[in-house]
Enzyme design. Structure first.
Site, PDB file in Angstrom:
ATOM      1  N   TRP A  72       9.758   3.187   3.758  1.00 43.46           N
ATOM      2  CA  TRP A  72       9.052   3.632   4.968  1.00 43.46           C
ATOM      3  C   TRP A  72       9.877   3.051   6.114  1.00 43.46           C
ATOM      4  O   TRP A  72       9.932   1.843   6.303  1.00 43.46           O
ATOM      5  CB  TRP A  72       7.632   3.089   4.987  1.00 43.46           C
ATOM      6  CG  TRP A  72       6.812   3.538   6.149  1.00 43.46           C
ATOM      7  CD1 TRP A  72       6.114   4.693   6.270  1.00 43.46           C
ATOM      8  CD2 TRP A  72       6.587   2.807   7.363  1.00 43.46           C
ATOM      9  NE1 TRP A  72       5.467   4.731   7.481  1.00 43.46           N
ATOM     10  CE2 TRP A  72       5.747   3.584   8.177  1.00 43.46           C
ATOM     11  CE3 TRP A  72       7.026   1.579   7.853  1.00 43.46           C
ATOM     12  CZ2 TRP A  72       5.332   3.175   9.443  1.00 43.46           C
ATOM     13  CZ3 TRP A  72       6.607   1.174   9.119  1.00 43.46           C
ATOM     14  CH2 TRP A  72       5.774   1.975   9.898  1.00 43.46           C
ATOM     15  N   ASN A  98      11.869  -5.116   1.486  1.00 41.48           N
ATOM     16  CA  ASN A  98      10.652  -4.665   2.165  1.00 41.48           C
ATOM     17  C   ASN A  98      10.337  -5.689   3.242  1.00 41.48           C
ATOM     18  O   ASN A  98      10.217  -6.878   2.945  1.00 41.48           O
ATOM     19  CB  ASN A  98       9.501  -4.590   1.148  1.00 41.48           C
ATOM     20  CG  ASN A  98       8.144  -4.394   1.809  1.00 41.48           C
ATOM     21  OD1 ASN A  98       8.064  -3.857   2.924  1.00 41.48           O
ATOM     22  ND2 ASN A  98       7.092  -4.829   1.159  1.00 41.48           N
ATOM     23  N   GLU A 468     -14.281   6.422  12.671  1.00 43.21           N
ATOM     24  CA  GLU A 468     -13.675   6.591  11.351  1.00 43.21           C
ATOM     25  C   GLU A 468     -13.431   8.082  11.054  1.00 43.21           C
ATOM     26  O   GLU A 468     -12.392   8.450  10.507  1.00 43.21           O
ATOM     27  CB  GLU A 468     -14.574   5.939  10.282  1.00 43.21           C
ATOM     28  CG  GLU A 468     -14.070   6.034   8.868  1.00 43.21           C
ATOM     29  CD  GLU A 468     -12.663   5.485   8.639  1.00 43.21           C
ATOM     30  OE1 GLU A 468     -12.085   4.860   9.531  1.00 43.21           O
ATOM     31  OE2 GLU A 468     -12.122   5.743   7.556  1.00 43.21           O
ATOM     32  N   LYS A 472      -9.706   9.618  10.367  1.00 45.43           N
ATOM     33  CA  LYS A 472      -9.440  10.369   9.144  1.00 45.43           C
ATOM     34  C   LYS A 472      -8.841  11.728   9.482  1.00 45.43           C
ATOM     35  O   LYS A 472      -7.841  12.139   8.922  1.00 45.43           O
ATOM     36  CB  LYS A 472     -10.760  10.564   8.403  1.00 45.43           C
ATOM     37  CG  LYS A 472     -10.956  10.232   7.004  1.00 45.43           C
ATOM     38  CD  LYS A 472     -10.597   8.981   6.377  1.00 45.43           C
ATOM     39  CE  LYS A 472      -9.621   8.068   6.995  1.00 45.43           C
ATOM     40  NZ  LYS A 472      -9.805   6.678   6.710  1.00 45.43           N
ATOM     41  N   LYS A 585       0.839   3.542   2.974  1.00 47.85           N
ATOM     42  CA  LYS A 585      -0.473   3.005   2.622  1.00 47.85           C
ATOM     43  C   LYS A 585      -0.668   1.562   3.074  1.00 47.85           C
ATOM     44  O   LYS A 585      -1.684   1.208   3.618  1.00 47.85           O
ATOM     45  CB  LYS A 585      -0.646   3.107   1.103  1.00 47.85           C
ATOM     46  CG  LYS A 585      -1.989   2.619   0.596  1.00 47.85           C
ATOM     47  CD  LYS A 585      -3.078   3.587   0.933  1.00 47.85           C
ATOM     48  CE  LYS A 585      -4.432   3.151   0.411  1.00 47.85           C
ATOM     49  NZ  LYS A 585      -5.518   3.819   1.137  1.00 47.85           N
TER      50      LYS A 585
HETATM   51  O1  M6R Z   1      -4.968  -2.128   3.505  1.00 45.42           O
HETATM   52  P1  M6R Z   1      -5.717  -2.206   4.804  1.00 45.42           P
HETATM   53  O2  M6R Z   1      -7.168  -1.920   4.674  1.00 45.42           O
HETATM   54  O3  M6R Z   1      -5.481  -3.515   5.506  1.00 45.42           O
HETATM   55  O4  M6R Z   1      -5.089  -1.084   5.718  1.00 45.42           O
HETATM   56  C1  M6R Z   1      -5.449  -0.998   7.073  1.00 45.42           C
HETATM   57  C2  M6R Z   1      -4.979   0.295   7.690  1.00 45.42           C
HETATM   58  O5  M6R Z   1      -3.583   0.373   7.647  1.00 45.42           O
HETATM   59  C3  M6R Z   1      -5.580   1.510   6.979  1.00 45.42           C
HETATM   60  O6  M6R Z   1      -6.974   1.467   6.969  1.00 45.42           O
HETATM   61  C4  M6R Z   1      -5.130   2.800   7.683  1.00 45.42           C
HETATM   62  O7  M6R Z   1      -5.681   2.867   8.945  1.00 45.42           O
HETATM   63  C5  M6R Z   1      -5.525   4.025   6.843  1.00 45.42           C
HETATM   64  N1  M6R Z   1      -4.420   4.939   6.770  1.00 45.42           N
HETATM   65  C6  M6R Z   1      -6.684   4.758   7.416  1.00 45.42           C
HETATM   66  O8  M6R Z   1      -7.068   5.820   6.613  1.00 45.42           O
END
Ligand code: M6R
Length: 590
Positions: A72, A98, A468, A472, A585
């Site tokens: 990434w 990374n 949220e 999304k 992710k």
């Molecule tokens: O692994 P985490 O819950 O810490 O990740 C936090 C955010 O990067 C994550 O929730 C991101 O906003 C998602 N893509 C939302 O769907």
């Protein structure tokens, strides 16, 4: 965010390719593998996804030592030249990385007049290994480690050594062994496919893996005993239609039951009465969806607690001078437990004497290690970049933890807490009723997909749900979207209402129904299209009717139509729902 894997085993190349496929959710713009041969290191890399690397490597001979990377991009554009691994100029070292080497420009200057093949910070590491090589790879690696600033999980092949070397500072790295070989990886769930025993490499460690096993040192060269555990074997299979996201949404009822059981079996909050009464402020810290769950939990629990509930975005918390002392409790919320901003925030709370409490899906994560207490949300592996079931499980866990905090502080009766535990049992069935209406949501998504902008609105506890829903939708459909407290629209945003704009109103509190009805009328009067998500209907909005539940748990249900709406809209637009553009992710860099 970038996945790395290393294998010393029969068929190390094909096993590394398989592992990269599992790690692809961490980054998917380019990928590569380095294979150790008798007299050279071969590097194969390409722009694009793992499928492109598989194609490139068709027919490539096997090796018993290999490292791989799925990227990434942070430094340098997306192209084959910037894909990992990188070779040192003398081709004796291959490196995957990374993280971010923050002082790479200074290091490049120190390296003098050499020609780099990429625009990345990572390539510097291969060049430093060549420059400082003193005949002993581990000693050289430690010399290099002490020069690097930033975050890094680095794996290294050295010519003529049937070993893999690695460094870990801040970015995740685990090692594992089995009867078949020795492995290292960015992710516990992934390595559990190969390793029967796994150890998390401590922050600030150098690692050597070989057929003889695993050796770990701190950066001064002192040995560290690896702390092995048996990982849970994780399945990682997409749903029947090939997507993880829809499958993960449909798992929500089951996962909510497990989240509640996890809270009960884990012993609840586990704070003493004295500790619980000491707090004057409770932070809820996270990023993206995890931040929204903090917003939601704070909004629902505010009336229950005689303490300030302060939801803060993790990256703001780190540098924002928020007051922290022994009277502060911080819930650090993260599905992956590896989000760099959230881990840094936990470190800040701990360094200032506050109490850190991880709310995570990954008990062996950096966040869990950084925090005094951990609650596992029990959502199971989540692989779609868009977080869904983890959000619902975070809400369940936080609701129960905060209610129990109220009991310990004397602001919630044991009876009300018991009632919440009982009411939470109704949530999975209420979610299942929403899932039964997924075909209706898919039909509405046809219209949403034609809109140029979508606004999500809600009041009080419905506003975080709107946030949220908006996150999304924008992240997987690429439709412009924003969330507003419903009463705030008239203070500026109404100017944007027109026929190709849609407003989704979330309303779960019957006491505020009339107020939300006015907001809906205001937008439709200006030509916008309105949808509602509520246990009742509005005259001017197309309804998605959801079951009425206890207000404290309603958000776990009302977000589900929005998760489905985002999914079906993105599908309608032909998006790659599991791997949206520009995202990854687990965001392991600040
Ligand atoms: O692994 P985490 O819950 O810490 O990740 C936090 C955010 O990067 C994550 O929730 C991101 O906003 C998602 N893509 C939302 O769907």
């Amino acid at each position: 965010m970038c996945g790395i894997f290393g294998a010393i085993c029969d068929g190390a190349v094909s096993n590394t390719l398989k592992a990269l496929k599992l790690l692809e959710y961490r980054g998917y713009d380019s990928a590569g593998i380095a294979a150790l041969r008798n007299d050279k290191i071969d590097v194969y890399k390409t722009e694009g996804r793992i499928a492109a690397l598989q194609e490139l490597m068709r027919g490539v001979p096997e090796s018993d030592v290999a490292i791989g990377h799925t990227r990434w991009a942070t430094h340098g554009s997306v192209c084959t030249a910037n894909a990992h691994p990188f070779l040192s100029p003398d081709k004796k070292f291959a490196v995957v990385h990374n993280g971010i080497i923050e002082n790479h420009l200074q290091l490049k200057r120190e390296l003098g007049n050499v020609r780099f093949t990429s625009q990345t910070d990572s390539e510097t590491v291969a060049y430093l290994l060549e420059k400082y090589f003193d005949g002993d790879v581990m000693r050289t690696l430690l010399t290099v480690a002490r020069k690097l600033q930033g975050s890094f999980a680095i794996a290294v092949l050295a010519l003529c050594e049937r070993k893999i070397y690695a460094l870990r500072s801040k970015s995740p790295l685990v090692v594992g062994t089995s009867a078949d070989g020795v492995f290292l990886c960015s992710d516990v769930r992934c390595i559990s496919r190969w390793a029967s025993r796994v150890a998390v490499c401590p922050d600030g460690s150098a690692v050597e893996i070989s057929a003889d096993g695993v050796r770990i040192f701190d950066f001064s060269g002192a040995p560290i005993q690896p702390d092995f555990f048996v990982p849970e074997r994780a399945e990682q299979a997409a749903g029947a239609n090939g997507d993880f996201m829809l499958k993960e949404i449909f798992e929500i009822p089951h996962r909510l039951r497990l989240a509640k059981q996890g809270y009960v079996n884990g012993g609840g909050l586990r704070l003493s009465v004295a500790e619980a009464r000491r707090f004057r402020r409770v932070y809820l810290i996270g990023c993206g969806t995890a931040h929204n769950s903090g917003l939601q939990a704070a909004s629902s629990a505010r009336r229950l607690l005689d303490v300030d509930l302060l939801p803060v975005v993790a990256s703001e918390f780190i540098y924002g001078d928020y007051p922290v002392g022994a009277d502060a409790l911080a819930f650090l919320i993260s599905q992956s437990g590896e989000t760099a901003d959230t881990v840094r925030a936990a470190e800040r709370v701990a360094s200032l004497g506050g109490v850190t409490y991880a709310v995570t899906n990954t008990s062996e994560s950096s966040l869990a290690f950084a925090c005094k207490y951990t609650a596992n949300i029990c959502a199971g592996g989540e692989y779609a970049v868009a977080s869904t079931k983890a959000y619902n499980c975070q809400l369940m866990t936080l609701a129960l933890l905060l209610s129990e905090l109220g009991v310990l502080r004397g602001s919630v009766t044991a009876q009300s807490h018991a009632e919440l535990l009982r009411n939470s049992d109704a949530v999975p069935d209420a979610v299942a009723q929403v899932l039964d209406k997924s075909a209706d949501v898919a039909r509405l998504a046809e219209e949403v997909a034609r809109c140029k902008a979508v606004f999500f609105i809600g009041r009080t506890t419905d506003y975080p749900t709107a946030c949220e829903g908006s996150l999304k939708l924008k992240e997987i459909s690429y439709i412009h979207s924003e969330a507003y407290p419903a009463g705030e629209l008239k203070h500026g945003t109404l100017a944007l209402m027109e026929s190709d704009v849609c407003v989704v109103a979330v309303s779960t509190d019957p006491a505020l129904k009339g107020k939300t009805a006015s907001s809906v009328t205001e937008v439709t009067a200006r030509g916008a299209r309105a949808l509602s998500v509520a246990p009742y209907t509005f005259p001017d909005a197309t309804p998605l009717v959801i079951p009425q539940t206890d207000p404290f748990v309603a958000a776990m249900v009302s977000v589900v139509p929005l998760q489905l709406l985002a999914y079906y809209t993105a599908k309608r637009l032909g998006r790659d729902v599991d791997k949206p553009r520009h995202l990854a992710k687990s965001v392991t860099v600040e």
